[in-house]
Design a protein around this motif. Structure first.
Motif, PDB file in Angstrom:
ATOM      1  N   UNK A 128      -6.072 -11.284  -2.221  1.00  0.00           N
ATOM      2  CA  UNK A 128      -4.739 -11.340  -3.029  1.00  0.00           C
ATOM      3  C   UNK A 128      -4.412 -10.265  -4.199  1.00  0.00           C
ATOM      4  N   UNK A 129      -5.431  -9.935  -4.589  1.00  0.00           N
ATOM      5  CA  UNK A 129      -5.476  -8.765  -5.672  1.00  0.00           C
ATOM      6  C   UNK A 129      -5.053  -7.541  -5.027  1.00  0.00           C
ATOM      7  N   UNK A 130      -5.630  -7.448  -3.944  1.00  0.00           N
ATOM      8  CA  UNK A 130      -5.302  -6.222  -3.120  1.00  0.00           C
ATOM      9  C   UNK A 130      -3.953  -6.027  -2.825  1.00  0.00           C
ATOM     10  N   UNK A 131      -3.479  -7.026  -2.235  1.00  0.00           N
ATOM     11  CA  UNK A 131      -1.891  -7.485  -1.732  1.00  0.00           C
ATOM     12  C   UNK A 131      -0.827  -6.794  -3.148  1.00  0.00           C
ATOM     13  N   UNK A 132      -1.444  -7.463  -4.226  1.00  0.00           N
ATOM     14  CA  UNK A 132      -0.569  -7.163  -5.452  1.00  0.00           C
ATOM     15  C   UNK A 132      -0.895  -5.566  -5.811  1.00  0.00           C
ATOM     16  N   UNK A 133      -1.957  -5.265  -5.709  1.00  0.00           N
ATOM     17  CA  UNK A 133      -2.318  -3.818  -6.003  1.00  0.00           C
ATOM     18  C   UNK A 133      -1.426  -2.771  -4.860  1.00  0.00           C
ATOM     19  N   UNK A 136       2.235  -2.951  -6.288  1.00  0.00           N
ATOM     20  CA  UNK A 136       2.451  -2.174  -7.543  1.00  0.00           C
ATOM     21  C   UNK A 136       2.550  -0.764  -7.157  1.00  0.00           C
ATOM     22  N   UNK A 137       1.575  -0.094  -6.325  1.00  0.00           N
ATOM     23  CA  UNK A 137       1.713   0.979  -6.074  1.00  0.00           C
ATOM     24  C   UNK A 137       2.629   1.689  -5.561  1.00  0.00           C
ATOM     25  N   UNK A 138       3.245   0.637  -4.231  1.00  0.00           N
ATOM     26  CA  UNK A 138       4.302   1.044  -3.709  1.00  0.00           C
ATOM     27  C   UNK A 138       5.557   1.358  -4.235  1.00  0.00           C
ATOM     28  N   UNK A 146      10.242  -0.478  -1.697  1.00  0.00           N
ATOM     29  CA  UNK A 146       8.717  -0.331  -1.028  1.00  0.00           C
ATOM     30  C   UNK A 146       7.857  -1.168  -1.331  1.00  0.00           C
ATOM     31  N   UNK A 147       7.917  -1.828  -2.457  1.00  0.00           N
ATOM     32  CA  UNK A 147       6.723  -2.639  -2.881  1.00  0.00           C
ATOM     33  C   UNK A 147       6.425  -3.817  -1.961  1.00  0.00           C
ATOM     34  N   UNK A 148       7.586  -4.552  -1.803  1.00  0.00           N
ATOM     35  CA  UNK A 148       7.457  -5.947  -0.775  1.00  0.00           C
ATOM     36  C   UNK A 148       7.117  -5.324   0.662  1.00  0.00           C
ATOM     37  N   UNK A 149       7.479  -4.473   1.432  1.00  0.00           N
ATOM     38  CA  UNK A 149       7.131  -4.031   2.655  1.00  0.00           C
ATOM     39  C   UNK A 149       5.507  -3.755   2.540  1.00  0.00           C
ATOM     40  N   UNK A 150       5.065  -2.899   1.368  1.00  0.00           N
ATOM     41  CA  UNK A 150       3.679  -2.443   1.324  1.00  0.00           C
ATOM     42  C   UNK A 150       2.947  -3.785   1.161  1.00  0.00           C
ATOM     43  N   UNK A 151       3.175  -4.620   0.189  1.00  0.00           N
ATOM     44  CA  UNK A 151       2.464  -5.742  -0.035  1.00  0.00           C
ATOM     45  C   UNK A 151       2.080  -6.705   1.192  1.00  0.00           C
ATOM     46  N   UNK A 152       3.371  -6.811   1.869  1.00  0.00           N
ATOM     47  CA  UNK A 152       3.187  -7.617   3.343  1.00  0.00           C
ATOM     48  C   UNK A 152       2.496  -6.892   4.279  1.00  0.00           C
ATOM     49  N   UNK A 153       2.358  -5.694   4.320  1.00  0.00           N
ATOM     50  CA  UNK A 153       1.600  -4.877   5.284  1.00  0.00           C
ATOM     51  C   UNK A 153       0.158  -5.194   5.130  1.00  0.00           C
TER      52      UNK A 153
END
Length: 171
Positions: A128-133, A136-138, A146-153
Motif C-alpha cells: 500500500x505504501x508503494x502504491x502511494x509512493x 506521489x511521484x507521478x 498522472x498520479x491516479x493512473x500511476x497508483x492504479x498501475x
C-alpha cells in the motif's frame, strides 16, 4: 514537398490526440464527479480503499508457502525469547536476512497474534505504501492527472500482488 505535408498531417493528428484518462474525465463524468475524482484527497482515499481490498482479501487464509516460515518463525522466537537482536530458527542462530523485516513481523505478531495474517500484513502495508509512493511521484513529476493512473498501475501489477501478499522479505 510530399514529405513535409505528410509530417505536418502527422503532427496535427498527434496534437489532436488526448489521453484515455482525459477523455473519461471530460466526457463520461458530470462536472461534480469530475471535480471529486480530480481532488487529491479523494484520489488517495480511492487508492487506499482499492489497495486494502486487493492486498487484504483473505490475507490470513492458508498456511505458509515457500520460505514464509523462515521469515516468520524467527520473529515469533524473538517474541518468545525477548532477544530482539539475534534471529533464531528452531533454536539455531539464523543470520541470512536483515533484522528490519523480522522486527516488523514481530511487531505485527505482538498486535495480531502469531497468525499468518500477522506475518503477511507487513508485506501488504508495504505494498500500500508503494502504491502511494507511485501516486506521489507521478503527481509530482508528471502533473496532477498522472498520479491516479500511476497508483492504479502499481497496484494492479500481478507480480507485485504475489510478494505483497506474502511474508517474504524479497517482495
Amino acid at each position: 514537398m510530399f514529405e513535409q505535408r505528410e509530417a505536418s498531417t502527422v503532427s496535427e493528428r498527434c496534437s489532436e490526440l488526448r489521453s484515455p484518462a482525459r477523455i473519461l474525465l471530460d466526457h463520461r463524468l458530470p462536472s461534480s464527479a469530475r471535480d471529486l475524482v480530480s481532488n487529491p484527497v479523494t484520489q488517495v482515499l480511492l487508492l487506499l480503499l482499492m489497495s486494502v481490498v486487493i492486498y487484504g482479501y483473505r490475507l490470513g487464509d492458508g498456511g505458509f508457502v515457500n520460505t514464509e516460515g523462515h521469515r516468520t518463525f524467527p520473529a515469533w522466537d524473538m517474541l518468545a525469547d525477548g532477544d530482539y537482536f539475534t534471529q533464531r530458527l528452531f533454536g539455531v542462530i539464523y543470520l541470512r536476512k536483515p533484522l528490519g523485516h523480522t522486527w516488523a513481523i514481530a511487531a505485527s505478531s505482538a498486535i495480531f497474534g502469531k497468525t499468518e495474517f500477522a506475518a503477511r500484513i507487513v508485506g501488504a502495508i508495504s505494498g500500500i505504501g508503494m502504491v502511494l509512493v507511485a501516486y506521489w511521484f507521478a503527481r509530482r513529476w508528471f502533473g496532477p492527472r498522472a498520479g491516479l493512473p500511476a497508483g492504479i498501475a502499481q497496484m494492479l501489477t500481478p507480480l507485485f500482488w504475489k510478494y505483497q501478499r506474502s511474508a517474504e522479505i524479497e517482495g
